[in-house]
Design an enzyme around this catalytic site. Structure first.
Site, PDB file in Angstrom:
ATOM      1  N   ASP A  85      78.541  65.345  -6.586  1.00  0.00           N
ATOM      2  CA  ASP A  85      77.451  64.545  -7.399  1.00  0.00           C
ATOM      3  C   ASP A  85      76.719  63.818  -6.190  1.00  0.00           C
ATOM      4  O   ASP A  85      77.391  63.368  -5.035  1.00  0.00           O
ATOM      5  CB  ASP A  85      78.215  63.651  -8.328  1.00  0.00           C
TER       6      ASP A  85
ATOM      7  N   ASN B 254      65.660  57.953  -6.287  1.00  0.00           N
ATOM      8  CA  ASN B 254      64.412  58.069  -7.034  1.00  0.00           C
ATOM      9  C   ASN B 254      63.556  56.664  -7.090  1.00  0.00           C
ATOM     10  O   ASN B 254      62.251  56.800  -7.065  1.00  0.00           O
ATOM     11  CB  ASN B 254      64.751  58.429  -8.506  1.00  0.00           C
TER      12      ASN B 254
ATOM     13  N   HIS C  97      60.191  60.430  -8.500  1.00  0.00           N
ATOM     14  CA  HIS C  97      60.754  61.292  -9.143  1.00  0.00           C
ATOM     15  C   HIS C  97      60.593  62.836  -8.491  1.00  0.00           C
ATOM     16  O   HIS C  97      61.458  63.720  -8.683  1.00  0.00           O
ATOM     17  CB  HIS C  97      60.673  61.294 -10.483  1.00  0.00           C
TER      18      HIS C  97
ATOM     19  N   ASP D 107      63.259  65.509  -7.517  1.00  0.00           N
ATOM     20  CA  ASP D 107      63.344  66.652  -7.985  1.00  0.00           C
ATOM     21  C   ASP D 107      63.534  67.697  -6.789  1.00  0.00           C
ATOM     22  O   ASP D 107      64.099  68.758  -6.791  1.00  0.00           O
ATOM     23  CB  ASP D 107      62.231  67.112  -8.829  1.00  0.00           C
TER      24      ASP D 107
ATOM     25  N   GLU E 139      72.403  64.797 -11.574  1.00  0.00           N
ATOM     26  CA  GLU E 139      72.381  65.149 -10.036  1.00  0.00           C
ATOM     27  C   GLU E 139      73.948  65.804  -9.676  1.00  0.00           C
ATOM     28  O   GLU E 139      74.389  65.608  -8.539  1.00  0.00           O
ATOM     29  CB  GLU E 139      72.189  63.911  -9.157  1.00  0.00           C
TER      30      GLU E 139
END
Length: 295
Positions: A168, A176, A181, A185, A212
């Protein structure tokens, strides 16, 4: 009337295995002249080698049993190409029950086959898309669940270990918030690519587990090998040097990992194993992040 249709009529004498008749349309379709169809051997040799044994054996056995039947195969054209044919066969018998002759029709089903092949291709493509994470291009949760079920059953039979690595990204919300964002990504895509580079065996699975979080399914992998792969994941992620700098995070993106290995036996379930390894991941989070915890 028959010779004016697209269906190609034919008749074979069973005793001699010779063509008593074949429609002239055969030349238009395959290029072979009407008078070149003398015996069953002409039919057999003008069939695709991959179809020949099955079709011939099937048609002979059905004819001997007096059963009307159909067969699809690729017929060779005179210039070396192939056309998909459907042969519809009626078995004519003497009063004593013995086979007298075969009467049938050949139909050109090439367009139908092309449509079927295209439909199959689209189905496979759709199936692949349904098992792939749209953002990262690696396996999605559905694919992971399917493969885990398969490998779990195999491990129970073989007695060989199964390992999981759950990863993770640390402080991803803050990433973010700091970078947006779109950058988030791109971070997920780069992490997925790095993880995919770590696993090399065909049966290994790298999947996006959600958000994530990523997971590696490692069949026939013992605890030492699983820990080594987890260490490689950390190294690859460090080498990316993705700038973080968000609130509470370090300069670069890091991850927390949980690792576990199991010998499948007794009442042990795949779900319980995943939950246990995931618990190690959150222990790594509680322990300060950017670390590996082993089950």
């Amino acid at each position: 009337m028959l010779e004016s249709t697209k269906a190609i009529p034919w008749k074979i004498d069973w005793a001699t295995m010779r063509f008593a008749y074949i429609g002239p349309q055969i030349e238009t379709l395959l290029g072979w002249t009407q008078d070149s169809w003398q015996t069953v051997d002409d039919w057999v040799t003008r069939m695709h080698p991959e179809d020949r044994d099955y079709v011939v054996n099937f048609c002979v056995s059905q004819s001997q049993a007096g059963v009307d039947h159909e067969a699809d195969y690729r017929a060779m054209t005179r210039d070396g190409g192939y056309v998909w044919i459907r042969d519809v066969v009626h078995v004519v018998r003497h009063e004593n029950g013995e086979v007298d002759c075969l009467i049938g029709f050949m139909f050109d089903i090439s367009e139908r086959k092309r449509a079927e092949d295209e439909l199959l291709r689209l189905h496979r493509e759709l199936e692949q898309l349904s098992l792939t994470d749209g953002l990262t291009g690696i396996a999605n949760r559905r694919m992971f669940d399917q493969r885990l079920e398969t490998e779990w059953a195999d491990a129970r039979r073989s007695g060989k270990p199964v390992s999981l690595v759950v990863l993770d990204i640390d402080h991803f919300k803050q990433f973010n918030d700091a970078h947006g964002h779109v950058a988030g990504d791109e971070c997920l895509r780069r992490v997925a690519e790095a993880l995919r580079d770590v696993v090399q065996r065909p049966r290994d699975v790298v999947a996006r587990f959600g958000g994530e979080e990523f997971i590696l399914l490692l069949p026939e992998t013992d605890a030492a090998a699983a820990r080594e792969l987890a260490a490689q994941c950390v190294e690859r992620l460090t080498a990316l040097r993705i700038v973080h700098g968000g609130q509470g995070a370090g300069d670069y993106v890091t991850a927390s990992l949980g690792v576990g290995t199991v010998q499948v036996a007794g009442a042990c379930t795949a779900r319980a194993f995943v939950e246990a390894v995931d618990g190690r991941l959150y222990a790594a989070k509680r322990g300060g992040r950017n670390r590996v915890e082993v089950l």
